[in-house]
Scaffold this active site. Structure first.
Site, PDB file in Angstrom:
ATOM      1  N   CYS A   2      -3.435  20.948  -3.567  1.00 25.64           N
ATOM      2  CA  CYS A   2      -3.886  22.336  -3.418  1.00 25.64           C
ATOM      3  C   CYS A   2      -3.718  23.124  -4.719  1.00 25.64           C
ATOM      4  O   CYS A   2      -2.748  22.946  -5.442  1.00 25.64           O
ATOM      5  CB  CYS A   2      -3.086  23.057  -2.342  1.00 25.64           C
ATOM      6  SG  CYS A   2      -3.062  22.234  -0.776  1.00 25.64           S
ATOM      7  N   ARG A  27      -7.586  18.851  -9.417  1.00 26.95           N
ATOM      8  CA  ARG A  27      -6.367  18.568  -8.668  1.00 26.95           C
ATOM      9  C   ARG A  27      -6.659  17.786  -7.392  1.00 26.95           C
ATOM     10  O   ARG A  27      -5.769  17.158  -6.837  1.00 26.95           O
ATOM     11  CB  ARG A  27      -5.671  19.889  -8.289  1.00 26.95           C
ATOM     12  CG  ARG A  27      -5.205  20.689  -9.483  1.00 26.95           C
ATOM     13  CD  ARG A  27      -4.767  22.065  -9.066  1.00 26.95           C
ATOM     14  NE  ARG A  27      -3.563  22.036  -8.261  1.00 26.95           N
ATOM     15  CZ  ARG A  27      -2.329  22.177  -8.732  1.00 26.95           C
ATOM     16  NH1 ARG A  27      -2.141  22.362 -10.022  1.00 26.95           N
ATOM     17  NH2 ARG A  27      -1.294  22.153  -7.941  1.00 26.95           N
ATOM     18  N   TRP A  73      -6.039  20.489  -0.075  1.00 28.16           N
ATOM     19  CA  TRP A  73      -6.003  19.024   0.102  1.00 28.16           C
ATOM     20  C   TRP A  73      -5.236  18.825   1.391  1.00 28.16           C
ATOM     21  O   TRP A  73      -4.027  19.044   1.437  1.00 28.16           O
ATOM     22  CB  TRP A  73      -5.274  18.407  -1.098  1.00 28.16           C
ATOM     23  CG  TRP A  73      -5.486  16.947  -1.295  1.00 28.16           C
ATOM     24  CD1 TRP A  73      -6.512  16.348  -1.965  1.00 28.16           C
ATOM     25  CD2 TRP A  73      -4.615  15.886  -0.883  1.00 28.16           C
ATOM     26  NE1 TRP A  73      -6.345  14.989  -1.976  1.00 28.16           N
ATOM     27  CE2 TRP A  73      -5.183  14.669  -1.313  1.00 28.16           C
ATOM     28  CE3 TRP A  73      -3.412  15.825  -0.188  1.00 28.16           C
ATOM     29  CZ2 TRP A  73      -4.603  13.440  -1.084  1.00 28.16           C
ATOM     30  CZ3 TRP A  73      -2.829  14.586   0.057  1.00 28.16           C
ATOM     31  CH2 TRP A  73      -3.435  13.411  -0.390  1.00 28.16           C
ATOM     32  N   ASN A  99       0.606  26.401  -0.958  1.00 32.34           N
ATOM     33  CA  ASN A  99       0.626  25.005  -1.405  1.00 32.34           C
ATOM     34  C   ASN A  99       1.998  24.448  -1.046  1.00 32.34           C
ATOM     35  O   ASN A  99       3.003  25.088  -1.342  1.00 32.34           O
ATOM     36  CB  ASN A  99       0.400  24.980  -2.935  1.00 32.34           C
ATOM     37  CG  ASN A  99       0.310  23.564  -3.480  1.00 32.34           C
ATOM     38  OD1 ASN A  99       0.323  22.600  -2.720  1.00 32.34           O
ATOM     39  ND2 ASN A  99       0.217  23.452  -4.789  1.00 32.34           N
ATOM     40  N   GLY A 100       2.041  23.271  -0.408  1.00 30.45           N
ATOM     41  CA  GLY A 100       3.330  22.690  -0.030  1.00 30.45           C
ATOM     42  C   GLY A 100       3.346  22.392   1.457  1.00 30.45           C
ATOM     43  O   GLY A 100       2.291  22.307   2.092  1.00 30.45           O
ATOM     44  N   GLU A 465      -2.002  -1.775 -15.123  1.00 29.22           N
ATOM     45  CA  GLU A 465      -2.708  -0.514 -15.361  1.00 29.22           C
ATOM     46  C   GLU A 465      -4.228  -0.727 -15.331  1.00 29.22           C
ATOM     47  O   GLU A 465      -4.971   0.101 -14.795  1.00 29.22           O
ATOM     48  CB  GLU A 465      -2.247   0.087 -16.707  1.00 29.22           C
ATOM     49  CG  GLU A 465      -2.957   1.347 -17.168  1.00 29.22           C
ATOM     50  CD  GLU A 465      -2.881   2.520 -16.187  1.00 29.22           C
ATOM     51  OE1 GLU A 465      -2.111   2.457 -15.207  1.00 29.22           O
ATOM     52  OE2 GLU A 465      -3.617   3.488 -16.399  1.00 29.22           O
ATOM     53  N   LYS A 469      -6.704   1.231 -12.814  1.00 31.57           N
ATOM     54  CA  LYS A 469      -7.839   2.036 -13.292  1.00 31.57           C
ATOM     55  C   LYS A 469      -9.113   1.643 -12.569  1.00 31.57           C
ATOM     56  O   LYS A 469      -9.893   2.491 -12.143  1.00 31.57           O
ATOM     57  CB  LYS A 469      -8.046   1.792 -14.773  1.00 31.57           C
ATOM     58  CG  LYS A 469      -7.583   2.668 -15.874  1.00 31.57           C
ATOM     59  CD  LYS A 469      -7.340   4.098 -15.770  1.00 31.57           C
ATOM     60  CE  LYS A 469      -6.472   4.529 -14.667  1.00 31.57           C
ATOM     61  NZ  LYS A 469      -5.242   5.130 -14.872  1.00 31.57           N
ATOM     62  N   GLU A 472      -9.050   2.883  -8.961  1.00 33.89           N
ATOM     63  CA  GLU A 472      -9.203   4.346  -8.862  1.00 33.89           C
ATOM     64  C   GLU A 472     -10.640   4.785  -9.124  1.00 33.89           C
ATOM     65  O   GLU A 472     -11.160   5.648  -8.431  1.00 33.89           O
ATOM     66  CB  GLU A 472      -8.305   5.037  -9.900  1.00 33.89           C
ATOM     67  CG  GLU A 472      -6.824   4.992  -9.591  1.00 33.89           C
ATOM     68  CD  GLU A 472      -5.988   5.666 -10.679  1.00 33.89           C
ATOM     69  OE1 GLU A 472      -5.126   6.472 -10.353  1.00 33.89           O
ATOM     70  OE2 GLU A 472      -6.192   5.370 -11.864  1.00 33.89           O
ATOM     71  N   HIS A 488       1.206 -19.269  -8.418  1.00 33.34           N
ATOM     72  CA  HIS A 488       2.116 -19.301  -7.268  1.00 33.34           C
ATOM     73  C   HIS A 488       1.527 -18.597  -6.056  1.00 33.34           C
ATOM     74  O   HIS A 488       2.213 -17.862  -5.358  1.00 33.34           O
ATOM     75  CB  HIS A 488       3.465 -18.667  -7.648  1.00 33.34           C
ATOM     76  CG  HIS A 488       4.155 -19.389  -8.767  1.00 33.34           C
ATOM     77  ND1 HIS A 488       4.541 -20.702  -8.688  1.00 33.34           N
ATOM     78  CD2 HIS A 488       4.495 -18.982 -10.017  1.00 33.34           C
ATOM     79  CE1 HIS A 488       5.100 -21.078  -9.822  1.00 33.34           C
ATOM     80  NE2 HIS A 488       5.083 -20.056 -10.651  1.00 33.34           N
ATOM     81  N   LYS A 584      -4.930  14.542  -8.545  1.00 40.16           N
ATOM     82  CA  LYS A 584      -4.360  14.377  -9.879  1.00 40.16           C
ATOM     83  C   LYS A 584      -2.843  14.343  -9.810  1.00 40.16           C
ATOM     84  O   LYS A 584      -2.193  13.561 -10.487  1.00 40.16           O
ATOM     85  CB  LYS A 584      -4.838  15.521 -10.771  1.00 40.16           C
ATOM     86  CG  LYS A 584      -4.324  15.474 -12.198  1.00 40.16           C
ATOM     87  CD  LYS A 584      -5.043  14.426 -12.998  1.00 40.16           C
ATOM     88  CE  LYS A 584      -4.508  14.252 -14.398  1.00 40.16           C
ATOM     89  NZ  LYS A 584      -4.748  12.880 -14.897  1.00 40.16           N
TER      90      LYS A 584
END
Ligand code: G6P
Length: 589
Positions: A2, A27, A73, A99-100, A465, A469, A472, A488, A584
Site C-alpha cells: 500500500c 509498490r 495491496w 497501510n499495515g 538470483e 529474476k 519474477e 542428486h 516491491k
C-alpha cells in the site's frame, strides 16, 4: 505494498495526489482511491490501475486544497471497490487511509458496532475511521482524539486521517510502518515514501515509531504516543524527480539494468572511515549472521562465500522469515548483518527485532534513506544506487554486491581487490553491450516451461538470483542450483531441450562446472554457457568480458541473467516493471 499520500496546501490537491499515486505504483497494488475536502469530503475509489480508474472517475477534477490518496495491496478483505481506501466513518466526520495491519480489528469492530457504527467494508482499516469519530465525541482537540485512537489499536500501521470539523489539519500516525512528512512552502505532505512528494520538495522528516504528526499547510507538530511534543528536523533527500522517468527506455527495469555502471560507481563512493568501521564490527563479531529476503538473501549468501574465501571469516546465513524456526545461537557477542533494498521488508525487520531482543548488534545495508531497517540498526551503509522502481531488483542487487565486496576487501585489507572493484563498473558496461545476443537467446527459448540455473562456489548465489529474476519477470518456472548438486535428484527432470544456464567464467570453478554441464548435456539439456569464451559444450553462448580477477565475476555475470529475464518477459508480452502478485517491498509477514 500500500502507498499513502496526503496533501494540504494552497493548490488543488487532487492532481497532486493523483501524480503521487502514479509514482508509487511500483509498490504493487490492486485498487486505489482519493479523497479531498471541499466543504465536505469527496471520495472516489475503485479496483484496477490508477490511469484506468481515472478515465472512469476523473480523479483530477475533484476540488479542494487538502486530501489523501491510497493504493491498496489487499490483505484483509478481497479486492473490491468497498475495500479500497479511503474509508469513512458512518456520520461522514472522518476519512482515513491506512497501510499495515490492525490486529485487533475484529474486537474493535464489535465494540464500535455495539455503539451503533455501521461498516461498509470488510477491511481491518475501516475501524480507524469509526474509532476516531467516536473519540471526537469525547475529545475536543485532534491531538487527544488521535492519542486515544492509537491507544486502542494493536498491530502495525501508518495512517492518515482528516476530519470534517477541522479540515485544515491532516493527522498522521506511525507504528512499524513508514510515514514521512514532506515540507514544502505553504504546503505539506505525508507519504509512505519520498516518491510521493519528491516532485515538490526534497525536505523530508522521517517519522519514528509511535509518533503522531498534525500537519497543516504551514505547520507540522509531532508528538509521541504519550502526548509528549517532539522536535524534528528535515533532512534533504538526494533523489531527484528525474530519477522517476524511464528516459529513453521502454521500461524502468531495462533502464535500471543499464544504470548499473553508474549505480555501482555511486555505491563505491563511500566514506572510507564508515566502511572501515563497518568492517571492524564484522571482524570483531564472535558469531556473524547475515540475513535478507529474495534478491537480498542472494547477496547475503554471496557475502558468506566471500568472507570465508577472502577474510577467513565464518558466518551463518539465514532467510529472515526463518529466524523463529531456526534456533540460532545468537547472543550479545553476535553481529547480524541485515541486507534489504527497501529497508522495510517485514520479515527482515522481524528478524532484526528478534536478534536485538537476544542482545545481538545489528548492522545493515539498505538503499532507501531513513528506512525502518536503518532506524533499527547500530550502523547502516547505503547502497546509493538511486530509486529502484522496477519491482524485481536489478541495480540494487549489483550495488549490494559491490558494497559487500568493498566491506570484504576492507575486512581482509586486500588493496588489489579494492582496485579491481573500482574498475568493475567498466566491465558491467561491457557486459551490457551483449544485449542483442541475450535477447536472441531469450526469444529462442520462449516456449520452455522450465529453466535451470547452475553455478559453483560464489556463482551459486548468482544462479539462485538468475532463477528468481526469470520467475519474477516471465512467470516461467526456474530453479537455481549448485552445479554439483544437480545429479542428486534434479537430473531426473532433464529432457531433450531443457534449458540450463551455466555460470561458467574462467576461474577455479570452470572445469568442474563444465564437467557438470557434460552430465546435463548427455541427458539432453540445452546448455546456455555464460563465460568469456565459447566452449564446445555450450549449445548457446552468452559472452561476458574477461576480468583481471576471478573474484568479481558474480557482479558482471548478473547482467546477462537480468537481461535474459527482461527479454523473456517482453517476448511473453508481460509487463516487466509490475509483475503479477508481487510488491516491491513486502511489509507483511
Ligand atoms: C519483495 C520483492 C523482491 C525483493 C524482496 C526483498 O519480495 O518482490 O524482489 O527481493 O522483497 O526486498 P528488500 O527490499 O528487503 O531487498
Amino acid at each position: 505494498m500500500c502507498g499513502i499520500i496526503g496533501y494540504i496546501g494552497e493548490r488543488n490537491a487532487s492532481p497532486i495526489l493523483f501524480e503521487a499515486l502514479r509514482r508509487m505504483e511500483y509498490r504493487g497494488y490492486d485498487s486505489a482511491g482519493i479523497a479531498t475536502f471541499d466543504d465536505n469530503f469527496i471520495i472516489k475509489k475503485g479496483i484496477g490501475k490508477i490511469s484506468d480508474l481515472d478515465k472512469e472517475l476523473n480523479f483530477r477534477e475533484m476540488q479542494g486544497t487538502a486530501g489523501m490518496g491510497h493504493t491498496r495491496w489487499a490483505t484483509h478483505g478481497g479486492v473490491t471497490k468497498e475495500n479500497a481506501h479511503p474509508h469513512w466513518s458512518c456520520r461522514g466526520e472522518v476519512v482515513i487511509v491506512h497501510n499495515g495491519i490492525i490486529e485487533n480489528y475484529s474486537g474493535l469492530r464489535e465494540f464500535l458496532s455495539s455503539r451503533g457504527h455501521k461498516f461498509t467494508s470488510s477491511t481491518d482499516s475501516e475501524v480507524i475511521a469509526h474509532l476516531l469519530e467516536e473519540a471526537m465525541k469525547n475529545h475536543q482537540d485532534l491531538k487527544s482524539a488521535a492519542l486515544s485512537v492509537v491507544a486502542s489499536l494493536k498491530g502495525s500501521y501508518a495512517f492518515l486521517a482528516m476530519t470534517r470539523s477541522k479540515p485544515d489539519t491532516i493527522i498522521g500516525a506511525r507504528k512499524d510502518v513508514p510515514l514521512i512528512v514532506g515540507i514544502g512552502r505553504g504546503e505539506n505532505f505525508l507519504s509512505s515514501d519520498v516518491f510521493g512528494f519528491i516532485d515538490r520538495t526534497n525536505q523530508a522528516i522521517f517519522m519514528d515509531n509511535k509518533e503522531i504528526a498534525l500537519v497543516t499547510k504551514d505547520q507540522v507538530e509531532f508528538f509521541d504516543f504519550t502526548g509528549k511534543s517532539i522536535s524534528k528536523k528535515p533532512a534533504t533527500v538526494a533523489w531527484e524527480v528525474s530519477d522517476f522517468s524511464k528516459k529513453e527506455f521502454l521500461h524502468f527495469t531495462l533502464k535500471e539494468i543499464h544504470e548499473q555502471p553508474l549505480a555501482i560507481r555511486q555505491t563505491l563512493s563511500q566514506e572510507v572511515e564508515a566502511v572501515r568501521e563497518f568492517a571492524s564490527l564484522i571482524l570483531k563479531a564472535k558469531n556473524l549472521f547475515i540475513t535478507g529476503c529474495g534478491t537480498s538473501f542472494h547477496a547475503a549468501l554471496l557475502m558468506k562465500y566471500l568472507l570465508a574465501r577472502k577474510a577467513k571469516i565464518r558466518s551463518e546465513v539465514f532467510l529472515s522469515s526463518e529466524i523463529e524456526h531456526q534456533k540460532y545461537l545468537m547472543d550479545g557477542d553476535s553481529v547480524l548483518l541485515a541486507i534489504s533494498q527497501s529497508g522495510e521488508t517485514a520479515d527482515v525487520l522481524s528478524a532484526v527485532s528478534e536478534a536485538k531482543s537476544r542482545g545481538v548488534k545489528v548492522i545493515s545495508i539498505a538503499n532507501v534513506m531513513g528506512c525502518s531497517l536503518a532506524r533499527e540498526s547500530f550502523k547502516t551503509l547505503y547502497t546509493r544506487c538511486g530509486p529502484e522502481i522496477g519491482v524485481a531488483a536489478t541495480k540494487s542487487f549489483t550495488s549490494q554486491v559491490a558494497l559487500l565486496y568493498l566491506i570484504a576487501s576492507e575486512a581482509c585489507s586486500d588493496l588489489a581487490m579494492r582496485k579491481f572493484l573500482i574498475e568493475s563498473p567498466d566491465y558491467v558496461e561491457q557486459a551490457l553491450e551483449f544485449e542483442a545476443r541475450v535477447q536472441e537467446i531469450a526469444y529462442k527459448y520462449m516456449n520452455a516451461n522450465d529453466f535451470y540455473f547452475v553455478g559453483r562456489g560464489d556463482h551459486y548465489p548468482i544462479a539462485l538470483e538468475g532463477a528468481l529474476k526469470l520467475k519474477e519477470l516471465s512467470y516461467v518456472h526456474a530453479e537455481g542450483m549448485a552445479a554439483g548438486e544437480f545429479k542428486h535428484g534434479t537430473l531426473a527432470l532433464i529432457e531433450k531441450g531443457t534449458p540450463v544456464v551455466l555460470m561458467n567464467p574462467p576461474d577455479e570453478t570452470y572445469v568442474q562446472t563444465l564437467n557438470n554441464a557434460m552430465e546435463l548435456k548427455a541427458r539432453g539439456a540445452s546448455v546456455i554457457g555464460i563465460s568469456t569464451r565459447p566452449n564446445a559444450c555450450y549449445d548457446d553462448f552468452l559472452q561476458i568480458p574477461e576480468l583481471p580477477t576471478g573474484i568479481l565475476y558474480p557482479i558482471v555475470e548478473s547482467v546477462p541473467l537480468q537481461m535474459l529475464a527482461y527479454f523473456s518477459s517482453i517476448g511473453r508480452k508481460l509487463d516487466p516493471d509490475y509483475p503479477r502478485n508481487l510488491a516491491k517491498s513486502v511489509t507483511v509477514i
